[in-house]
Design an enzyme around this catalytic site. Structure first.
Site, PDB file in Angstrom:
ATOM      1  N   GLY A 636     -19.971 -40.605   3.435  1.00 56.70           N
ATOM      2  CA  GLY A 636     -19.491 -40.562   2.063  1.00 56.70           C
ATOM      3  C   GLY A 636     -19.390 -39.137   1.578  1.00 56.70           C
ATOM      4  CD  GLN A 637     -16.473 -34.529   1.614  1.00 63.93           C
ATOM      5  OE1 GLN A 637     -16.153 -35.058   2.677  1.00 63.93           O
ATOM      6  NE2 GLN A 637     -16.225 -33.268   1.340  1.00 63.93           N
ATOM      7  CB  VAL A 643     -23.585 -39.841   1.652  1.00 64.68           C
ATOM      8  CG1 VAL A 643     -24.675 -40.835   2.059  1.00 64.68           C
ATOM      9  CG2 VAL A 643     -23.597 -39.654   0.137  1.00 64.68           C
ATOM     10  CG  ASP A 751     -18.905 -43.262 -12.606  1.00 63.49           C
ATOM     11  OD1 ASP A 751     -17.809 -43.714 -12.991  1.00 63.49           O
ATOM     12  OD2 ASP A 751     -19.014 -42.466 -11.664  1.00 63.49           O
TER      13      ASP A 751
END
Length: 951
Positions: A636-637, A643, A751
Site C-alpha cells: 500500500g502507498q 505499507v 475519511d
C-alpha cells in the site's frame, strides 16, 4: 376513507385509558368518521375497595389497634429491602409484569382491569422518581422515572420462558415534570435491537405508548432507554404480557412487530382490553362514516389453532358498506413513514348476522397494490386476512375491501391491526455470561455503567468481549481493579466459561481463592494483587500454573500462602527480606545516582515516546527490517509513505506502515494521532495495532495483516455476491457505530471510504486509517467539532461539513452512504468520463423512477433478494441526505443492514413468487377471471374448522 397521520397515532396509542375507567374524547376528525382522538385523562383512580385514592397524600401505615405493626414494618423494611424487591420482580399468575414507573408508594389495583400496578424499583437500579404536578393525572401517569445519568439505562424483566412471544408496552407522559417545557427525544431498545425513537410531543398532557411483539431468546428481556441528545430520557409505565407461540406468525427469532393501529370497528366509545382480551391488547373504538354498524350478542368462536385470538367482544361488532357496489376503504397517512421493510396489516372478519337464503357475502382485499383472493366470512367464527410480506407505501397506506361479482351483500370488516416490522436479528450476549456477570454486579454492588447487554455497543466498563457473525458474544476479559470490592471472591466467576483474563487487583477482597476458578477452560491470567486474601493457592490453580497455561499475580496479600504445603505467608517472608534488602539498598543507592545523571540526558528523547502512551509491543527498526525482508513487499502507498507486508518470528502476518523521510509535519502528526487512537479502541470491525517502532530516526506502526486488501479493489476487480457485500457493509457500520457510541470520548473517523475498509482472508471487514480522526466530548453538550480545514476524500465529503466547517458523526454517516452505494452499484464514488457526476446523483435519478435493477451491479447476475437491495438503497439514500438532521445514526444503519442480511439469507431455497399462495378452500365461489389476476401476497385464516353454518 379514514386517514390519520402518525402524530394522531401517538395520541391514539397513548395509553388512552390504559388501566383507567374514564376518558373524554376530543374528536378531531368527525368529518371522516374516525375516533382518532387525544385522550384527556381524568381522576378515575380507585382502589379495589372502591374508594378514591389520592397519590399526593401518603397512606397511613398504622391505624387503630394495629399501631404495634409500625415498628415491625420499619424494621423489616430496613433489613430486607433487596429481598422484598426481588420478590416483587416476578410476573403475576397470568405471567403479566405491570409497572408504574417512579411510583413512590405501594402497589395499587386498577379499578377497571383489576390488574395490580407495581413500583419499578426492583427492575432497574438507576434513575430518579418524579411526580407530574397537574392534579388531574392519577395512577399510571401520575409519576415517572427519568434517567439523567449515563447513555443507556435498562429495565430487566425476568422469569420469562426463553423462545416464547411477548407483548411489551412502554408508556410515556412528559407533563413538564422538570419545568423545562422541553419534551425529550431518545431511543428505545429491546435487548440489543433498536425498537423505536421516542421524540418530542408538545400537546399539553399528551401521552404516548409504544408496543412491540417479539420472541424473547432468554429467560429475561431488557428494555433500554438510550440517550441521543441533551435531553433526559424518561418512562411512565412498562408492561409485559405473554402470548402463545402460535400467535402472530409474522414474529420469529429475527423479526418482531411494532404497534401502529388496533381498532374495534363499529364502536363509538369504550375500548376493549383485559379481562375481555386475556392478552391485554387494547382495542380502540372506531366508527367510519358512510358505513352501517351491525352487532350481535352471541359468542364469536376461536379455534385452538387461532393465530390471533381476537376477543369475542371485539368481533361482535362490525361495519358493512351501504350496498354491495360500495367499497370499504381504510386509509392511513403515516408521518414519518415506518422504516423498511414496511407494514403488516391484519384484517379480521366474521359473519355476525344470519344471512337470508341464497344470499352471498363475498369480497376480496387490496392493500396498496397487492390484491388477495376472494373470501367469505363464516358465521360466528373469526377469520383473518393479512399480508405475508411487508408493504411499503411512502407514508400512504390503503386497505380496500370490495365485493366480488358473485356477492349479493356488501363487504364487512370487524376489526384490524397495523404494525411495522422491526429487526430482532442482532445477537445479545450469551445468557450464561449475562447471568454470571449480573450476579457479580449484585454481589459487589457495582455502580458504574453496568446496565443493559454487557457486550453491546455500550460495553460495560472493564469488560471485553468476543463476537462472531453466527454466535452470541462472549465475555473474555473482566477488569475490576481498583473497584472497592469487599467480601470473598465470588465462585460465580467460574460461570464465565469463555473468560481469559480476570483482574481483581487492589480491592478489599478477603477469604480464600476458590478452586472452582481452575475449571475455567480459557483462563490465562488471574490478577489478585493488593487484597487481603488468606489460605493458599488451591491445587487446581497450582496445577495450571505448573502446566504453563495460567499466570497468577498475588503480591501484597500478606496472609496468603504461596508455596502449597510449605505454607509461609507473604508477611513472614517480608521479615526475612528486610535483612537481605538493607545492604542491597545501600549499594543500589550509589548506582542510582550514576544512572540518574544518564537518564536525565535521555529524558527529552523519550518524551515523544511517553506521550504516545502506547502499551503495545515496541519493535526495533532492525526487527522490522527482518520481518519485512528489508522492506521488500509494498502492499500500500499514500501521502504518508508506504505499507509493507511482514512476518514476525512466530509467523504472525503483519502490515508495517512507515512515513517517508520527506513527510511533512502534518503527516507525522496524523501518524502519531492514529497510534494514539488505536491504543484505546478495540472492536472486531476496527483494525488492530500490534506494535510500533520509535527511535531517533524511524517511526512505524505495525498492524494486523488483512490479506484481501481493501474494499475499493474488490468492488473494482472481484465479483462479490450480494450477501458478501451486505455483510461487509454491516461489519463496517458496526465498526463506525463503536467509534460513535462505544468510545469515550466518541470518535469521528472523517475519511470513511472503500480504500479505508480492509478485508481479511474470510472477507471480514475492518475500518482502518484513523490519522485524521477527531474526538469530541458529549458531556459538554457538544455534538460537533469545529475544524480549521476541511479534510476528507472527494466524492465522500459531507456537503454540510464542507459548508459549515462543523464535523459531526453524521459526516461519517454520509460517507458510509457513499460506500454503500458503491457496494450496490459496483461503481466508484465519482463516475468517470463522460459523466463526472457523483454516485449519489447517478443512483437517485434511477431510483426516483423505480429502476432498481438498472442500479444494481450487473456482475451479480440478478442473484440477490430485490427487497434486500431496495432496503439497502433506501438506507444509502437516507445516509446521503443533504442535511445531517435527515440522516440516521450509525446504530440505525446497523439495524437496517441486519434486516438486509436477513432478507438475503432467507432467499436461499425459497420461491418468493409463490410463497404467499392462499388456501384454495376459501375461494370455492370465487370469480375465476378476477381471482386469476390477483397476487398471492395475503394469507387468509379461518379460525374454526367446525361450527354454525352460514345461512
Amino acid at each position: 376513507m379514514v386517514t390519520t397521520d402518525r402524530n394522531d397515532l401517538r395520541m391514539q396509542n397513548a395509553a388512552c385509558g390504559y388501566g383507567l375507567s374514564g376518558i373524554d374524547y376530543e374528536d378531531n376528525e368527525k368529518s371522516m368518521g374516525a375516533c382518532c382522538c387525544l385522550c384527556r385523562l381524568i381522576d378515575v383512580a380507585q382502589e379495589s375497595s372502591g374508594e378514591n385514592m389520592d397519590r399526593s397524600k401518603p397512606r397511613a401505615l398504622a391505624t387503630g389497634r394495629s399501631w404495634w405493626l409500625l415498628p415491625l414494618l420499619l424494621y423489616l423494611a430496613a433489613i430486607a429491602p433487596a429481598g422484598l424487591l426481588q420478590a416483587r420482580a416476578q410476573p403475576d399468575s397470568n405471567g403479566f409484569i405491570t409497572l408504574d414507573c417512579g411510583l413512590p408508594g405501594p402497589s395499587y389495583v386498577d379499578g377497571t382491569t383489576n390488574l395490580t400496578y407495581h413500583p419499578d424499583d426492583a427492575f432497574t437500579d438507576a434513575g430518579e422518581k418524579h411526580n407530574i404536578s397537574q392534579t388531574e393525572y392519577k395512577m399510571l401517569f401520575g409519576s415517572l422515572r427519568s434517567f439523567p445519568d449515563g447513555k443507556r439505562n435498562c429495565y430487566t424483566l425476568q422469569s420469562l420462558t426463553a423462545g416464547n412471544k411477548y407483548l411489551i408496552r412502554a408508556n410515556f407522559m412528559y407533563g413538564n415534570y422538570d419545568g423545562l417545557n422541553k419534551p425529550p427525544d431518545f431511543d428505545l431498545y429491546i435487548g440489543v435491537n433498536f425498537w423505536q425513537t421516542v421524540d418530542g410531543w408538545t400537546q399539553e398532557g399528551a401521552a404516548l405508548t409504544w408496543e412491540a411483539i417479539v420472541t424473547v431468546p432468554d429467560n429475561f428481556v431488557q428494555v433500554c432507554l438510550v440517550k441521543t441528545s441533551d435531553t433526559t430520557p424518561f418512562i411512565s409505565g412498562l408492561e409485559l404480557r405473554p402470548l402463545k407461540s402460535s400467535m402472530y406468525p409474522q414474529v420469529n427469532a429475527t423479526q418482531g412487530l411494532s404497534f401502529l393501529r388496533r381498532y374495534n370497528l363499529g364502536v363509538t366509545d369504550n375500548y376493549v382490553r383485559y379481562p375481555d382480551d386475556p392478552y391485554d391488547r387494547v382495542w380502540f373504538p372506531q366508527k367510519i362514516d358512510e358505513t352501517t354498524v351491525i352487532s350481535t350478542d352471541k359468542m364469536v368462536q376461536n379455534s385452538d389453532k387461532d393465530e390471533f385470538e381476537v376477543p369475542s367482544k371485539v368481533m361482535q361488532t362490525a361495519i358493512i358498506s351501504h350496498n354491495a357496489s360500495d367499497n370499504i376503504i381504510l386509509g392511513w397517512s403515516l408521518t414519518p413513514d415506518p422504516p423498511p421493510p414496511g407494514c403488516i396489516f391484519i384484517l379480521y372478519f366474521s359473519e355476525i348476522e344470519p344471512l337470508p337464503d341464497k344470499a352471498v357475502r363475498q369480497f376480496y382485499t387490496k392493500i396498496n397494490d397487492e390484491v388477495g383472493q376472494d373470501y367469505m366470512p363464516r358465521y360466528l367464527q373469526s377469520g383473518a386476512i393479512f399480508n405475508k410480506n411487508p408493504q411499503r407505501g411512502n407514508g400512504q397506506y390503503t386497505a380496500t375491501i370490495k365485493a366480488t361479482a358473485s356477492s349479493t351483500l356488501p363487504p364487512i370488516i370487524n376489526a384490524y391491526e397495523l404494525f411495522f416490522v422491526i429487526s430482532t436479528a442482532k445477537f445479545g450476549t450469551e445468557s450464561q455470561d449475562v447471568s454470571a456477570i449480573t450476579a457479580i454486579k449484585i454481589k459487589y454492588r457495582v455502580t458504574k455503567n453496568w446496565t443493559g447487554d454487557p457486550c453491546d455497543s455500550f460495553t460495560w466498563t472493564g469488560l471485553r468481549c468476543r463476537s462472531a457473525i453466527s454466535a452470541r458474544p462472549r465475555i473474555t476479559s473482566v477488569n475490576m481493579s481498583f473497584s472497592s470490592l469487599n467480601g470473598d471472591i465470588s465462585p460465580t466467576f467460574a460461570n464465565l466459561t469463555a473468560v481469559q483474563y480476570i483482574n481483581l487487583s487492589y480491592n478489599n477482597l478477603t477469604g480464600t481463592i476458590p478452586d472452582v476458578l481452575s475449571q475455567l477452560p480459557s483462563l490465562t491470567t488471574l490478577d489478585l494483587t493488593g487484597n487481603n486474601l488468606s489460605g493458599s493457592i488451591p491445587p487446581g490453580l497450582r496445577k495450571k500454573i505448573q502446566d504453563g497455561v495460567l499466570k497468577i499475580k498475588y503480591d501484597n496479600n500478606p496472609n496468603l500462602c504461596t508455596h502449597g504445603d510449605s505454607c509461609t505467608t507473604t508477611k513472614e517472608k517480608s521479615r526475612l527480606g528486610i535483612y537481605i534488602a538493607v545492604p542491597v539498598a545501600v549499594t543500589l543507592l550509589v548506582v542510582s545516582v550514576i544512572v540518574l545523571v544518564f537518564l536525565l540526558k535521555r529524558k527529552r528523547k523519550d518524551d515523544a515516546h511517553s506521550s504516545l502512551q502506547l502499551q503495545n509491543r515496541r519493535f526495533t527498526y532492525k526487527e522490522l527490517e527482518m520481518a519485512t525482508k528489508n522492506f521488500r513487499n509494498v502492499i500500500g502507498q499514500g501521502g504518508f509513505g508506504k505499507v509493507y507486508h511482514g512476518s514476525l518470528e512466530d509467523d504472525t502476518q503483519v502490515a508495517v506502515k512507515m512515513p517517508s523521510k520527506s513527510s511533512p509535519k502534518q503527516v507525522m502528526e496524523q501518524f502519531l494521532m492514529e497510534a494514539q487512537i488505536l491504543t484505546r479502541i478495540h472492536h472486531k470491525n476496527l483494525i488492530s495495532l500490534i506494535g510500533y517502532c520509535k527511535d531517533e530516526k524511524h517511526v512505524a506502526l505495525v498492524y494486523e495483516y488483512m490479506s484481501k486488501g481493501n474494499l475499493e479493489y474488490h468492488i473494482k476487480e472481484q465479483n462479490l455476491t450480494w450477501r458478501q457485500r451486505v455483510q461487509i457493509a454491516l461489519e463496517s457500520a458496526q465498526g463506525l457505530e463503536y467509534l460513535h457510541k462505544g468510545c469515550n470520548p466518541p470518535l469521528i473517523h472523517r475519511d470513511v471510504k472503500t480504500a479505508n475498509i480492509l478485508l481479511n482472508e474470510k472477507l471480514e471487514a475492518k475500518v482502518a486509517d484513523f490519522g485524521i480522526s477527531k474526538a469530541f466530548n458529549l458531556d459538554k453538550c457538544s455534538t460537533y467539532v469545529s475544524t480549521e480545514n476541511v479534510v476528507g476524500t472527494r466524492g465522500y465529503l459531507d456537503p454540510e461539513y464542507h459548508a459549515t466547517m462543523r464535523l459531526t458523526r453524521k459526516s461519517d454517516v454520509f460517507s458510509f452512504g457513499v460506500v454503500l452505494l458503491e457496494l450496490i452499484t459496483g461503481k466508484p464514488a465519482i463516475l468517470p468520463a463522460p459523466d463526472f457526476i457523483s454516485i449519489i446523483q447517478w443512483t437517485s435519478r434511477r431510483l426516483r423512477c423505480g429502476e432498481i435493477e438498472s442500479v444494481v451491479d450487473e456482475r451479480m447476475n440478478g442473484d440477490h433478494d430485490i427487497n434486500s437491495i431496495w432496503k439497502a438503497a433506501n438506507v444509502a439514500r437516507d445516509c446521503t441526505a443533504p442535511t445531517s438532521t435527515e440522516r440516521p445514526t450509525m446504530t440505525d444503519v446497523v439495524a437496517q443492514l441486519q434486516e438486509c442480511l436477513v432478507l438475503e439469507e432467507a432467499r436461499a431455497g425459497v420461491d418468493t413468487g409463490n410463497s404467499g399462495d392462499l388456501n384454495s378452500n376459501y375461494s370455492t365461489n370465487a370469480n375465476t377471471a378476477n381471482a386469476s389476476q390477483r397476487s398471492a401476497a395475503f394469507e387468509m385464516v379461518e379460525m374454526m374448522d367446525t361450527g354454525p353454518a352460514t345461512r
